[in-house]
Design an enzyme around this catalytic site. Structure first.
Site, PDB file in Angstrom:
ATOM      1  N   GLU A   1     -27.271  -6.859  24.211  1.00 49.74           N
ATOM      2  CA  GLU A   1     -27.691  -8.100  23.558  1.00 49.74           C
ATOM      3  C   GLU A   1     -28.328  -9.068  24.549  1.00 49.74           C
ATOM      4  O   GLU A   1     -29.324  -9.739  24.239  1.00 49.74           O
ATOM      5  CB  GLU A   1     -26.500  -8.766  22.861  1.00 49.74           C
ATOM      6  CG  GLU A   1     -25.888  -7.960  21.736  1.00 49.74           C
ATOM      7  CD  GLU A   1     -26.802  -7.852  20.514  1.00 49.74           C
ATOM      8  OE1 GLU A   1     -27.880  -8.477  20.497  1.00 49.74           O
ATOM      9  OE2 GLU A   1     -26.425  -7.135  19.561  1.00 49.74           O
TER      10      GLU A   1
ATOM     11  N   ARG B   1     -32.406 -10.010  24.187  1.00 48.63           N
ATOM     12  CA  ARG B   1     -32.676 -11.381  23.749  1.00 48.63           C
ATOM     13  C   ARG B   1     -33.073 -12.289  24.910  1.00 48.63           C
ATOM     14  O   ARG B   1     -34.113 -12.954  24.857  1.00 48.63           O
ATOM     15  CB  ARG B   1     -31.446 -11.958  23.037  1.00 48.63           C
ATOM     16  CG  ARG B   1     -31.027 -11.182  21.800  1.00 48.63           C
ATOM     17  CD  ARG B   1     -29.884 -11.879  21.068  1.00 48.63           C
ATOM     18  NE  ARG B   1     -29.210 -10.972  20.141  1.00 48.63           N
ATOM     19  CZ  ARG B   1     -28.826 -11.286  18.922  1.00 48.63           C
ATOM     20  NH1 ARG B   1     -29.036 -12.497  18.444  1.00 48.63           N
ATOM     21  NH2 ARG B   1     -28.206 -10.401  18.155  1.00 48.63           N
TER      22      ARG B   1
ATOM     23  N   ASP C   1     -30.052   3.099  15.929  1.00 44.97           N
ATOM     24  CA  ASP C   1     -31.441   2.766  15.592  1.00 44.97           C
ATOM     25  C   ASP C   1     -32.413   2.716  16.772  1.00 44.97           C
ATOM     26  O   ASP C   1     -33.370   3.488  16.850  1.00 44.97           O
ATOM     27  CB  ASP C   1     -31.491   1.452  14.808  1.00 44.97           C
ATOM     28  CG  ASP C   1     -30.664   0.328  15.452  1.00 44.97           C
ATOM     29  OD1 ASP C   1     -30.096   0.538  16.543  1.00 44.97           O
ATOM     30  OD2 ASP C   1     -30.595  -0.762  14.851  1.00 44.97           O
TER      31      ASP C   1
ATOM     32  N   GLU D   1     -36.154  -6.440  10.142  1.00 46.36           N
ATOM     33  CA  GLU D   1     -36.668  -5.066  10.234  1.00 46.36           C
ATOM     34  C   GLU D   1     -37.741  -4.739   9.202  1.00 46.36           C
ATOM     35  O   GLU D   1     -38.736  -4.067   9.515  1.00 46.36           O
ATOM     36  CB  GLU D   1     -35.510  -4.062  10.132  1.00 46.36           C
ATOM     37  CG  GLU D   1     -34.614  -4.013  11.350  1.00 46.36           C
ATOM     38  CD  GLU D   1     -33.629  -5.171  11.407  1.00 46.36           C
ATOM     39  OE1 GLU D   1     -33.122  -5.471  12.502  1.00 46.36           O
ATOM     40  OE2 GLU D   1     -33.370  -5.791  10.337  1.00 46.36           O
TER      41      GLU D   1
END
Length: 623
Positions: free
Chosen positions: A212, A216, A357, A526
């Site tokens: 994360e 980010r 993913d 998405e």
């Protein structure tokens, strides 16, 4: 036998002569010749008068036949000749000039890596793009007012919350979006906060998640560095905020601490948690790391090595993918957990939703980032991607009933276990990734023209369009027009009654099943990400129309009047109950992709940039 044409050769010569440039002298001599071959016009007073008018006209033509560089447009739009003759608009109008743009419009609409200008400007979509820009400004205003410096905004409670380590994640996530939109005031505010506070936070803060924080914060800093002109000779979307080197130096300090996740592990698989102020790392409570997380930091670390000149970042990150290359897989598909202690996969759960993913996303994007065919050292990534997509089509793709939506399910117990018709909204990244992998960022038309698409590419592009339709129908089927976090699909082996999305008029109301626990919406990006990529590649305007419909639903149901947007508890009810949370990715991804979807292709072109999994654009190597 053929019929003769109504035109003669003489007619053709005449028509050609009409459009051939003739000098004023030739006009005058031709006029005299014409006068002598016809009757004597000068024999009457009317003829004499006409001749005077003729001479006057010829004289005017001769005076006006200056070369183009001898005339200018004065401030009032009149043509002024250097020779001294000035004629008004009645005789000659100035050329039409393009409309003047505001500084931010001109900056964004005219920006590209090669300096090209707008080629497909459309007033309707420009207005809709402006609406997205205003939505971003509204989201930022709420964050700035109530949560500046916190990771996320709680817009209904009007306060901030730290859920991502306390590094001001929304500030950094939103920064490059503001640059792309030309919102210089927000760039100044966010950039100033980064320069003043972020390094201090990094030095003092405790535990953060490697994945994360990389996608980010590190990704946001690196994108801001590039877009603000950090690499000489490349784009500069803003002159506001700190100098690019500030972003780079903070990125290096953060990455140096994050490297402990790699160097502390006994295998090439990194630990998932890092203690920033100690520069130490440890595994997750269960011991295993998510496959997607350890395999989705390479774009960022590769780019940092490229701009810093220090290979250590790329070296450590790329060891992960090189290691996974040699692990056993199921037709290219991998389980969603991997052990840093042993380096092996854990369990058999295969899915393209959470924890799986972006592994598949980064296989193709890292290959593209490193110059694709220019760098043979990374061809194994493309091979792994192609094999995995074959596995997706063979093992995970199914059709719903009764209407036949194409969806991607899961194998919770591996390829020999039962198939689950469950599809996370997160899986909607896949249409965009498939399209990007097929054309390598070129338009479909250009790729076909240059004979660049293999049969495999065409199959993947078709699957991309089919899945994009399904992702959009996950929105269309609900009462709010917003998608749930998770959907199930009606198949011959699975069905549940009374769990539709609330929109009875949807033709797919009986195909999509939404369970009570899955009905929330987190403002996820998405689907609009894939709509953006597919529009760029196919130029089919239906993707723009669908994106606008989704944006309007966000505006109607998630906008908080006092500032910001909020996630929802249940998209199947109107009015929906609000959750009181604005995720950082709403500014960093969702609104960015919508803005780009409605804008010009020359802004962040797909054959020049790859987006990390948090929508931070990073340049593709061209050497």
């Amino acid at each position: 036998m053929s019929n003769s044409l109504p035109y003669s050769v003489k007619d053709i010569h005449y028509d050609n002569a009409k459009f051939r440039h003739r000098s004023p002298l030739k006009v005058f001599s031709q006029s005299l010749l014409t006068l002598s071959t016809k009757r004597n016009y000068a024999s009457c007073s009317t003829g004499k008068f006409l001749i005077l008018i003729l001479f006057f006209g010829v004289a005017c033509l001769m005076l006006m036949s200056k070369s183009p560089n001898e005339s200018v447009l004065n401030e009032k739009g009149k043509v002024t000749f250097v020779g001294g003759l000035r004629l008004g608009r009645l005789l000659r109008k100035p050329p039409r000039l393009p409309p003047r743009l505001s500084p931010d419009e001109g900056q964004v609409r005219g920006s590209s890596t090669n300096g090209s200008t707008v080629s497909n400007y459309d007033p309707k979509w420009a207005a809709r793009q402006q609406s997205v820009k205003e939505a971003f400004d509204h989201a930022w205003s709420g964050y700035r007012k109530y949560a500046m410096g916190y990771d996320e905004l709680m817009p209904i409670s009007q306060k901030g919350v730290d859920g991502l380590g306390g590094l001001g994640a929304t500030v950094v996530d939103a920064l490059d979006t503001a640059m792309i939109m030309g919102l210089d005031n927000i760039v100044s505010e966010a950039g100033s906060w980064v320069e003043t506070h972020l390094l201090e936070r990094i030095i003092q803060k405790g535990q953060v998640n490697l994945f994360e924080t990389t996608i980010r914060v590190l990704g946001g800093l690196l994108s801001a560095y590039h877009l603000s002109g950090g690499e000489q000779g490349t784009m500069n979307m803003t002159h506001n905020g700190p100098k690019p080197v500030i972003y780079l130096n903070i990125a290096k300090d953060l990455a140096d601490r994050l490297l402990s996740a790699f160097t502390s592990s006994p295998t090439p698989v990194p630990f998932c948690d890092v203690i920033l102020h100690e520069s130490t790392a440890h595994p997750a409570p269960g011991g295993a790391s998510s496959t997607a997380e350890v395999a989705s930091v390479q774009l960022e670390f590769n780019y940092l090595s490229a701009i810093s000149g220090d290979p250590k970042y790329s070296t450590e990150a790329m060891k992960v993918l090189a290691h996974i290359k040699n692990l056993p897989k199921t037709e290219g598909l991998v389980p969603i957990y991997i052990s840093p202690q042993t380096g092996d996969f854990v369990g058999e759960n295969i899915r393209l939703g959470s924890r799986g993913d972006s592994y598949y996303e980064y296989l193709i994007k890292v290959w593209l980032q490193q110059g694709a065919k220019l760098n043979s050292n990374f061809t194994y990534l493309h091979d792994m991607y192609i094999e995995a997509m074959k596995g997706v089509r063979h093992l995970l793709v199914r059709n719903s009933i009764p209407k036949g939506l194409v969806f991607v399910g899961e194998l919770p117990y591996g390829s020999k276990g039962e198939f689950s018709p469950k599809m996370d909204h997160l899986v909607c990244f896949l249409p965009g990734t498939l399209a990007l992998g097929a054309t390598k960022g070129l338009t479909k038309e250009q790729a076909l023209k240059e004979n660049l698409l293999s049969f495999e590419d065409l199959e993947n592009l078709k699957l991309a369009e089919d899945l994009a339709k399904t992702c959009f129908e996950m929105y269309e089927v609900t009462a709010t027009g917003l998608a749930p976090e998770i959907a199930y699909f009606h198949t011959k082996d699975y069905s549940e009654d009374g769990l539709d999305g609330g929109n009875k008029s949807s033709m797919y109301a009986n195909d999509i099943i939404i369970k009570p626990a899955d009905r929330h919406n987190l403002l996820r990006p998405e689907t609009v990400e894939s709509l953006f990529v597919l529009y760029r590649i196919t130029k089919d305007t239906k993707y723009r129309d669908q994106g606008w419909q989704i944006f309007e639903a966000f505006e109607k149901y998630t906008k908080v009047k006092s500032g910001g947007y909020t996630s929802l508890d249940d998209v199947t009810e109107v009015p929906p109950h609000r959750r009181d949370k604005m995720e950082t990715f709403f500014l960093g991804e969702t609104l960015k992709y919508l803005y780009l979807l409605f804008g010009d292709d020359s802004v962040i072109p797909l054959d020049k940039f790859v987006f990390n999994t948090e929508a931070h654009p990073l340049p593709i190597r061209n050497t």
